[in-house]
Design a protein around this motif. Structure first.
Motif, PDB file in Angstrom:
ATOM      1  N   VAL A 134       1.019  -1.500   0.106  1.00 52.85           N
ATOM      2  CA  VAL A 134       0.247  -0.200  -0.629  1.00 52.85           C
ATOM      3  C   VAL A 134       0.866   1.116  -0.154  1.00 52.85           C
ATOM      4  O   VAL A 134       0.447   2.531  -0.974  1.00 52.85           O
ATOM      5  N   ASN A 135       1.963   1.131   0.854  1.00 49.83           N
ATOM      6  CA  ASN A 135       3.279   1.988   1.082  1.00 49.83           C
ATOM      7  C   ASN A 135       4.175   1.791   1.304  1.00 49.83           C
ATOM      8  O   ASN A 135       4.229   0.359   1.663  1.00 49.83           O
ATOM      9  N   LEU A 164      -3.650  -2.584  -4.596  1.00 44.89           N
ATOM     10  CA  LEU A 164      -3.763  -1.257  -4.642  1.00 44.89           C
ATOM     11  C   LEU A 164      -4.532  -0.698  -5.791  1.00 44.89           C
ATOM     12  O   LEU A 164      -3.524  -0.699  -6.925  1.00 44.89           O
ATOM     13  N   ARG A 178      -5.697   5.010  -5.312  1.00 45.23           N
ATOM     14  CA  ARG A 178      -5.472   5.319  -3.440  1.00 45.23           C
ATOM     15  C   ARG A 178      -5.888   4.927  -2.296  1.00 45.23           C
ATOM     16  O   ARG A 178      -5.307   5.117  -1.405  1.00 45.23           O
TER      17      ARG A 178
END
Length: 291
Positions: A61-62, A105, A109
């Motif tokens: 996701v990050n 994702l 976002r």
């Protein structure tokens, strides 16, 4: 046709019984490339909460957060779990009666999509999307009545899907125009989008698996190279190189130099001998190992 039948058996397995799910675990490392070798450090065993269960399909996701599919909370089916690599915190994201796989994702976002089981009927796996903030239970992301095995978002309006069948099909969907296009037959399960292009594996025969790239702007499909023998799990590194797993080893290919695959790491010293899915983000690498 052997690999097609094997995959159909696997799809049937994940839709019918936990006992048939493979036992898989997920590991994270920090890596550094030096002279065509990958130095791995800061190894973390991420799924010790479910060591004998199914833990698979990690997706960033990050830099610090992963989504995975796991049967930790319900041995009979899978849910999506969020793992924070920095705090080591685990959060249950979905709690449904249907199994969910391949969290991805989405381009906005703010949402992620999954392959969601449907109980009964001709179509047993659909594409579903959830909000990351978990403020509602999600909606169907692709209305077509298709059995989706894997997927990748090329951009906010174009989607690539691996559709289960005989043969399997790789299809590009334009969500604004509702104009699905058959790109190839007999694709592999790795569908990777980088810089607006789709990278995938075309299983042209049992012995000939070719890595290809599709450019939606031009509509062209180009062959890059043959895969590592029998390997189909890959990702694209920040420098544009392609990395694949095979057994305990990692192999890298530089498309600009058009050289052969180079072995860059052997993870047997970490006790990992059956690597499959792989995700790379910046200097982090996440791997799935089957028991």
């Amino acid at each position: 046709m052997k690999y097609i039948k094997a995959f159909l058996f696997f799809i049937a397995a994940i839709c019918t019984s936990h006992a048939q799910l493979p036992s898989t675990n997920i590991y994270a490392f920090t890596y550094k490339l030096a002279h065509d070798k990958m130095q791995l450090t800061e190894g973390k065993y991420l799924t010790n909460f479910n060591p004998n269960g199914y833990n698979n399909q990690p997706s960033f996701v990050n830099d610090d957060v992963l989504l995975i599919s796991s049967n930790h909370y319900d041995a009979s089916q899978t849910d999506i779990i969020k793992l924070n690599l920095r705090s080591n915190k685990m959060t249950r994201v979905t709690a449904t009666k249907q199994g969910e796989y391949s969290p991805t994702l989405m381009p906005d976002r703010r949402h992620f999509s999954v392959i969601r089981e449907i109980l009964g009927g001709d179509v047993n796996q659909i594409l579903w999307k959830y909000p990351l903030n978990q403020n509602h239970k999600g909606i169907q992301a692709l209305d077509d009545e298709l059995t989706v095995g894997y997927h990748s978002w090329i951009n906010s309006t174009e989607l690539a899907t691996f559709l289960v069948g005989e043969p399997h099909r790789l299809v590009i969907h334009n969500l604004l125009e509702d104009t699905p296009i058959l790109l190839d037959k007999n694709p592999g399960r790795s569908l990777i989008t980088r810089a607006g292009k789709l990278y995938y594996i075309h299983k042209m025969s049992e012995a000939n698996w070719v890595l290809k790239v599709f450019d939606p702007f031009t509509g062209n499909v180009n062959s890059i190279t043959k895969t590592v023998a029998g390997a189909e799990d890959m990702d694209i590194m920040p420098n544009g190189n392609i990395i694949m797993t095979s057994g305990s080893k990692l192999y890298m290919f530089n498309p600009d130099k058009q050289t052969d695959w180079i072995e860059v790491a052997d993870l047997s010293s970490f006790g990992l001998s059956s690597l499959n899915r792989i995700k790379v983000r910046r200097n982090k690498i996440v791997l799935v190992n089957a028991k």
